[in-house]
Design a protein around this motif. Structure first.
Motif, PDB file in Angstrom:
ATOM      1  N   ILE A 279       0.823  -1.205   0.000  1.00  0.00           N
ATOM      2  CA  ILE A 279       0.000   0.000   0.000  1.00  0.00           C
ATOM      3  C   ILE A 279       0.861   1.260   0.000  1.00  0.00           C
ATOM      4  CG2 ILE A 279      -1.830   1.232   1.225  1.00  0.00           C
ATOM      5  CD1 ILE A 279      -2.653  -1.425  -0.108  1.00  0.00           C
ATOM      6  N   ARG A 280       2.001   1.222   0.643  1.00  0.00           N
ATOM      7  CA  ARG A 280       2.884   2.393   0.672  1.00  0.00           C
ATOM      8  C   ARG A 280       3.367   2.742  -0.737  1.00  0.00           C
ATOM      9  NH1 ARG A 280       6.966   2.267   5.239  1.00  0.00           N
ATOM     10  NH2 ARG A 280       5.063   2.815   6.314  1.00  0.00           N
ATOM     11  N   SER A 281       3.808   1.759  -1.486  1.00  0.00           N
ATOM     12  CA  SER A 281       4.243   2.009  -2.862  1.00  0.00           C
ATOM     13  C   SER A 281       3.066   2.441  -3.731  1.00  0.00           C
ATOM     14  CB  SER A 281       4.868   0.755  -3.465  1.00  0.00           C
ATOM     15  OG  SER A 281       6.084   0.466  -2.826  1.00  0.00           O
ATOM     16  N   TYR A 282       1.908   1.853  -3.480  1.00  0.00           N
ATOM     17  CA  TYR A 282       0.711   2.227  -4.222  1.00  0.00           C
ATOM     18  C   TYR A 282       0.402   3.709  -4.050  1.00  0.00           C
ATOM     19  CZ  TYR A 282      -4.263   2.924  -5.084  1.00  0.00           C
ATOM     20  OH  TYR A 282      -5.465   3.435  -5.501  1.00  0.00           O
ATOM     21  N   SER A 283       0.459   4.172  -2.809  1.00  0.00           N
ATOM     22  CA  SER A 283       0.133   5.577  -2.558  1.00  0.00           C
ATOM     23  C   SER A 283       1.196   6.504  -3.151  1.00  0.00           C
ATOM     24  CB  SER A 283      -0.033   5.838  -1.065  1.00  0.00           C
ATOM     25  OG  SER A 283       1.165   5.585  -0.369  1.00  0.00           O
ATOM     26  N   MET A 284       2.459   6.124  -3.111  1.00  0.00           N
ATOM     27  CA  MET A 284       3.517   6.951  -3.698  1.00  0.00           C
ATOM     28  C   MET A 284       3.370   7.024  -5.215  1.00  0.00           C
ATOM     29  SD  MET A 284       6.823   5.883  -1.335  1.00  0.00           S
ATOM     30  CE  MET A 284       7.909   6.201  -2.674  1.00  0.00           C
ATOM     31  N   LEU A 285       3.091   5.898  -5.849  1.00  0.00           N
ATOM     32  CA  LEU A 285       2.939   5.872  -7.300  1.00  0.00           C
ATOM     33  C   LEU A 285       1.695   6.630  -7.736  1.00  0.00           C
ATOM     34  CD1 LEU A 285       3.974   2.177  -7.941  1.00  0.00           C
ATOM     35  CD2 LEU A 285       5.192   4.209  -8.728  1.00  0.00           C
ATOM     36  N   THR A 286       0.629   6.530  -6.955  1.00  0.00           N
ATOM     37  CA  THR A 286      -0.586   7.276  -7.269  1.00  0.00           C
ATOM     38  C   THR A 286      -0.338   8.769  -7.149  1.00  0.00           C
ATOM     39  OG1 THR A 286      -1.906   5.425  -6.455  1.00  0.00           O
ATOM     40  CG2 THR A 286      -3.032   7.535  -6.716  1.00  0.00           C
ATOM     41  N   SER A 287       0.421   9.167  -6.152  1.00  0.00           N
ATOM     42  CA  SER A 287       0.754  10.578  -5.980  1.00  0.00           C
ATOM     43  C   SER A 287       1.586  11.087  -7.158  1.00  0.00           C
ATOM     44  CB  SER A 287       1.518  10.772  -4.675  1.00  0.00           C
ATOM     45  OG  SER A 287       1.957  12.084  -4.544  1.00  0.00           O
ATOM     46  N   GLU A 288       2.547  10.298  -7.606  1.00  0.00           N
ATOM     47  CA  GLU A 288       3.357  10.675  -8.765  1.00  0.00           C
ATOM     48  C   GLU A 288       2.489  10.782 -10.016  1.00  0.00           C
ATOM     49  OE1 GLU A 288       6.589   7.928  -9.162  1.00  0.00           O
ATOM     50  OE2 GLU A 288       7.362   8.370  -7.164  1.00  0.00           O
ATOM     51  N   ALA A 289       1.533   9.873 -10.159  1.00  0.00           N
ATOM     52  CA  ALA A 289       0.633   9.915 -11.310  1.00  0.00           C
ATOM     53  C   ALA A 289      -0.219  11.181 -11.274  1.00  0.00           C
ATOM     54  CB  ALA A 289      -0.251   8.674 -11.330  1.00  0.00           C
ATOM     55  N   GLU A 290      -0.664  11.583 -10.085  1.00  0.00           N
ATOM     56  CA  GLU A 290      -1.452  12.810  -9.962  1.00  0.00           C
ATOM     57  C   GLU A 290      -0.625  14.036 -10.323  1.00  0.00           C
ATOM     58  OE1 GLU A 290      -3.030  12.859  -6.023  1.00  0.00           O
ATOM     59  OE2 GLU A 290      -4.476  11.279  -6.446  1.00  0.00           O
ATOM     60  N   ASP A 291       0.660  14.035  -9.963  1.00  0.00           N
ATOM     61  CA  ASP A 291       1.537  15.150 -10.339  1.00  0.00           C
ATOM     62  C   ASP A 291       1.681  15.245 -11.860  1.00  0.00           C
ATOM     63  OD1 ASP A 291       1.912  15.760  -7.669  1.00  0.00           O
ATOM     64  OD2 ASP A 291       3.822  14.672  -7.528  1.00  0.00           O
ATOM     65  N   ILE A 292       1.823  14.103 -12.497  1.00  0.00           N
ATOM     66  CA  ILE A 292       1.931  14.083 -13.956  1.00  0.00           C
ATOM     67  C   ILE A 292       0.626  14.561 -14.578  1.00  0.00           C
ATOM     68  CG2 ILE A 292       2.228  12.593 -15.972  1.00  0.00           C
ATOM     69  CD1 ILE A 292       4.117  10.871 -14.234  1.00  0.00           C
ATOM     70  N   LEU A 293      -0.500  14.171 -13.991  1.00  0.00           N
ATOM     71  CA  LEU A 293      -1.800  14.605 -14.508  1.00  0.00           C
ATOM     72  C   LEU A 293      -1.948  16.118 -14.405  1.00  0.00           C
ATOM     73  CD1 LEU A 293      -4.532  13.811 -15.679  1.00  0.00           C
ATOM     74  CD2 LEU A 293      -5.351  13.536 -13.333  1.00  0.00           C
ATOM     75  N   LYS A 294      -1.449  16.708 -13.335  1.00  0.00           N
ATOM     76  CA  LYS A 294      -1.504  18.168 -13.195  1.00  0.00           C
ATOM     77  C   LYS A 294      -0.687  18.845 -14.298  1.00  0.00           C
ATOM     78  CE  LYS A 294      -2.271  18.205  -8.241  1.00  0.00           C
ATOM     79  NZ  LYS A 294      -1.680  18.485  -6.921  1.00  0.00           N
ATOM     80  N   LYS A 295       0.473  18.266 -14.628  1.00  0.00           N
ATOM     81  CA  LYS A 295       1.288  18.814 -15.719  1.00  0.00           C
ATOM     82  C   LYS A 295       0.538  18.725 -17.051  1.00  0.00           C
ATOM     83  CE  LYS A 295       5.776  17.631 -13.751  1.00  0.00           C
ATOM     84  NZ  LYS A 295       6.982  16.798 -13.925  1.00  0.00           N
ATOM     85  N   ILE A 296      -0.135  17.604 -17.255  1.00  0.00           N
ATOM     86  CA  ILE A 296      -0.899  17.418 -18.486  1.00  0.00           C
ATOM     87  C   ILE A 296      -2.014  18.451 -18.577  1.00  0.00           C
ATOM     88  CG2 ILE A 296      -2.484  15.854 -19.683  1.00  0.00           C
ATOM     89  CD1 ILE A 296      -0.789  13.527 -18.590  1.00  0.00           C
ATOM     90  N   GLU A 297      -2.704  18.665 -17.472  1.00  0.00           N
ATOM     91  CA  GLU A 297      -3.812  19.619 -17.474  1.00  0.00           C
ATOM     92  C   GLU A 297      -3.334  21.033 -17.731  1.00  0.00           C
ATOM     93  OE1 GLU A 297      -5.623  18.904 -13.698  1.00  0.00           O
ATOM     94  OE2 GLU A 297      -6.823  17.226 -14.458  1.00  0.00           O
ATOM     95  N   THR A 298      -2.174  21.402 -17.194  1.00  0.00           N
ATOM     96  CA  THR A 298      -1.666  22.752 -17.443  1.00  0.00           C
ATOM     97  C   THR A 298      -1.229  22.922 -18.896  1.00  0.00           C
ATOM     98  OG1 THR A 298       0.549  22.138 -16.677  1.00  0.00           O
ATOM     99  CG2 THR A 298      -0.931  23.166 -15.075  1.00  0.00           C
ATOM    100  N   MET A 299      -0.731  21.854 -19.511  1.00  0.00           N
ATOM    101  CA  MET A 299      -0.327  21.938 -20.918  1.00  0.00           C
ATOM    102  C   MET A 299      -1.541  22.008 -21.845  1.00  0.00           C
ATOM    103  SD  MET A 299       2.920  19.388 -21.092  1.00  0.00           S
ATOM    104  CE  MET A 299       3.348  19.829 -22.762  1.00  0.00           C
ATOM    105  N   GLU A 300      -2.619  21.349 -21.454  1.00  0.00           N
ATOM    106  CA  GLU A 300      -3.819  21.321 -22.291  1.00  0.00           C
ATOM    107  C   GLU A 300      -4.633  22.595 -22.166  1.00  0.00           C
ATOM    108  OE1 GLU A 300      -5.860  17.791 -21.095  1.00  0.00           O
ATOM    109  OE2 GLU A 300      -4.892  16.587 -22.642  1.00  0.00           O
ATOM    110  N   LYS A 301      -4.512  23.280 -21.019  1.00  0.00           N
ATOM    111  CA  LYS A 301      -5.307  24.472 -20.802  1.00  0.00           C
ATOM    112  C   LYS A 301      -4.832  25.584 -21.744  1.00  0.00           C
ATOM    113  CE  LYS A 301      -4.787  26.469 -16.851  1.00  0.00           C
ATOM    114  NZ  LYS A 301      -4.876  26.987 -15.483  1.00  0.00           N
TER     115      LYS A 301
END
Length: 59
Positions: free
Chosen positions: A33-55
């Protein structure tokens, strides 16, 4: 002149995002679960970058 050789940064970020989500899924299945939460957090950071590029930029 050869702009078609350049990689699309948005496409690359989408690929990284999906890869992180897949890694997180496998970590969760393995009970890490610890790795799951870290990887999910990293994925959310990447998603924020994607959203800023698309805006679209407002003028």
């Amino acid at each position: 002149m050869f702009s078609f050789f350049k990689k699309d940064p948005l496409k690359e970020l989408n690929k990284q995002y999906l890869q992180k989500l897949e890694e997180a899924m496998y970590a969760q299945r393995n009970g890490d679960i610890r790795s799951y939460s870290m990887l999910t957090s990293e994925a959310e950071d990447i998603l924020k970058k994607i959203e800023t590029m698309e805006k679209p930029t407002e003028k």
